[in-house]
Scaffold this active site. Structure first.
Site, PDB file in Angstrom:
ATOM      1  N   TYR A  53     -61.228   9.347  69.588  1.00 51.51           N
ATOM      2  CA  TYR A  53     -61.972  10.280  68.736  1.00 51.51           C
ATOM      3  C   TYR A  53     -63.125   9.575  68.043  1.00 51.51           C
ATOM      4  O   TYR A  53     -64.259  10.069  68.018  1.00 51.51           O
ATOM      5  CB  TYR A  53     -61.029  10.912  67.712  1.00 51.51           C
ATOM      6  CG  TYR A  53     -61.695  11.930  66.819  1.00 51.51           C
ATOM      7  CD1 TYR A  53     -61.905  13.231  67.270  1.00 51.51           C
ATOM      8  CD2 TYR A  53     -62.114  11.600  65.534  1.00 51.51           C
ATOM      9  CE1 TYR A  53     -62.519  14.174  66.460  1.00 51.51           C
ATOM     10  CE2 TYR A  53     -62.727  12.533  64.716  1.00 51.51           C
ATOM     11  CZ  TYR A  53     -62.930  13.826  65.182  1.00 51.51           C
ATOM     12  OH  TYR A  53     -63.544  14.755  64.374  1.00 51.51           O
ATOM     13  N   SER A  78     -68.992  12.745  62.817  1.00 56.31           N
ATOM     14  CA  SER A  78     -67.892  12.600  61.869  1.00 56.31           C
ATOM     15  C   SER A  78     -68.041  11.266  61.172  1.00 56.31           C
ATOM     16  O   SER A  78     -68.676  10.341  61.691  1.00 56.31           O
ATOM     17  CB  SER A  78     -66.548  12.641  62.607  1.00 56.31           C
ATOM     18  OG  SER A  78     -65.477  12.256  61.767  1.00 56.31           O
ATOM     19  N   ASN A  92     -70.948  22.258  67.681  1.00 59.66           N
ATOM     20  CA  ASN A  92     -69.810  22.125  66.775  1.00 59.66           C
ATOM     21  C   ASN A  92     -68.472  21.977  67.503  1.00 59.66           C
ATOM     22  O   ASN A  92     -67.545  21.383  66.950  1.00 59.66           O
ATOM     23  CB  ASN A  92     -69.758  23.350  65.854  1.00 59.66           C
ATOM     24  CG  ASN A  92     -68.445  23.450  65.117  1.00 59.66           C
ATOM     25  OD1 ASN A  92     -68.181  22.721  64.163  1.00 59.66           O
ATOM     26  ND2 ASN A  92     -67.584  24.370  65.562  1.00 59.66           N
ATOM     27  N   SER A 120     -65.868   8.890  70.485  1.00 58.20           N
ATOM     28  CA  SER A 120     -66.604  10.103  70.858  1.00 58.20           C
ATOM     29  C   SER A 120     -67.607  10.489  69.792  1.00 58.20           C
ATOM     30  O   SER A 120     -68.719  10.948  70.091  1.00 58.20           O
ATOM     31  CB  SER A 120     -65.630  11.263  71.120  1.00 58.20           C
ATOM     32  OG  SER A 120     -65.060  11.770  69.919  1.00 58.20           O
ATOM     33  N   LYS A 121     -67.247  10.307  68.517  1.00 61.18           N
ATOM     34  CA  LYS A 121     -68.154  10.679  67.437  1.00 61.18           C
ATOM     35  C   LYS A 121     -69.267   9.653  67.265  1.00 61.18           C
ATOM     36  O   LYS A 121     -70.394  10.003  66.887  1.00 61.18           O
ATOM     37  CB  LYS A 121     -67.374  10.883  66.140  1.00 61.18           C
ATOM     38  CG  LYS A 121     -66.432  12.094  66.195  1.00 61.18           C
ATOM     39  CD  LYS A 121     -67.177  13.379  66.553  1.00 61.18           C
ATOM     40  CE  LYS A 121     -66.281  14.602  66.517  1.00 61.18           C
ATOM     41  NZ  LYS A 121     -67.021  15.862  66.794  1.00 61.18           N
ATOM     42  N   VAL A 158     -67.482  24.917  76.820  1.00 61.45           N
ATOM     43  CA  VAL A 158     -68.600  23.984  76.736  1.00 61.45           C
ATOM     44  C   VAL A 158     -68.464  22.813  77.703  1.00 61.45           C
ATOM     45  O   VAL A 158     -69.426  22.065  77.911  1.00 61.45           O
ATOM     46  CB  VAL A 158     -68.777  23.437  75.302  1.00 61.45           C
ATOM     47  CG1 VAL A 158     -69.191  24.551  74.354  1.00 61.45           C
ATOM     48  CG2 VAL A 158     -67.519  22.724  74.817  1.00 61.45           C
TER      49      VAL A 158
END
Length: 280
Positions: A175, A162, A110, A178-179, A84
């Protein structure tokens, strides 16, 4: 042009023929990272709802394994080895789906990765790796399918964000960022394409028992100086509903967002976390 007479979004029901008793009959869904965990559970949930499913997964073996499970449910399935992070792979993915199945109705973004580190230990490589898979790829996968959905005047994109995108964390800043980016791009894409009948939403899971959680528990435990098992035990104790989350818990909400039942929802970030985050 008179007020209120401009282009209107297609009513989100009846455009595609539906099999009797099937919410997604006649529709085609792509699930990135569909070879395991939440992706696999989502592919199977969408198949149970009647969709034909494309498993776009870096690992060809796990992609085919999930695709076989989808076929065992009586639906068509394609296993497409896909990176991806490469736009050429995303273009090939879309071309292959159109050639084999004729349309694209649902995209579930996902695919994702996780790494923990204290802020002063985060490297450029760490930052770029997380952002490339978890945020950049979500946008460009969406961009790749949008022309097809626009031509159909309908479509549903569901992104995996998330609870980390709604809160702070001392141990996994890239992380969380990014979410949060996924939540933001979800809202912007929803606004940009609502008039073309395309809905864009995201789900925000909590502590999900998957291979990724194994990595989370190991990395976070190492940072905190405790075992992975102890880290999981402590986290489970904080969940109001009293247990760790299963991939199927998330997949059920994704299936809802992909279906006509959520036909008047777009730009939303739904918490699916057992009550861990009770705001926004």
């Amino acid at each position: 042009m008179a007020r209120g007479t401009g282009p209107q979004a297609a009513v989100y029901s009846g455009t595609v023929s539906r099999l009797e008793g099937s919410e997604l009959g006649g529709r085609v869904a792509i699930v990135t990272g569909g070879g395991q965990g939440i992706g696999r559970a989502t592919a199977l949930e969408l198949a149970r709802l009647g969709a034909d499913v494309v498993v776009a997964e870096l690992n060809a073996e796990s992609a085919e394994r999930t695709a076989k499970e989808v076929r065992n449910l009586g639906r068509k399935a394609l296993a497409l080895p896909t990176d991806v992070t490469k736009r050429s792979d995303l273009t090939r993915m879309v071309d292959s789906v159109r050639a084999e199945l004729g349309r694209i109705d649902v995209l579930v973004n996902n695919a994702g990765i996780y790494r923990a580190a204290l802020p002063l230990d985060v490297t450029e490589e760490h930052w770029d790796a997380i952002m490339t898979v978890n945020a950049r790829a979500v946008f460009f996968a969406s961009q790749a399918v949008l022309p097809v959905m626009i031509s159909q005047r309908r479509g549903a994109i569901v992104n995996l964000a998330s609870m980390a995108g709604k809160i702070g964390s001392p141990n996994n800043l890239p992380y969380n960022v990014s979410k949060a980016a996924v939540v933001s791009l979800t809202k912007s894409l929803a606004l940009a394409h609502a008039k073309e009948g395309i809905r864009v939403n995201c789900v925000c899971p909590g502590f999900v028992e998957t291979d990724m959680w194994t990595r989370v528990a190991r990395d976070q435990g190492a940072v905190m100086g405790i075992s992975a098992e102890e880290f999981t035990r402590r986290r489970a104790q904080t969940v109001p509903l009293g247990r760790m989350e299963r991939p199927e818990d998330v997949a059920a909400v994704i299936g809802f967002l992909a279906s006509d039942r959520a036909g008047y929802m777009t730009g939303q970030a739904l918490s699916v976390d057992g009550g861990l985050v009770m705001h926004g």
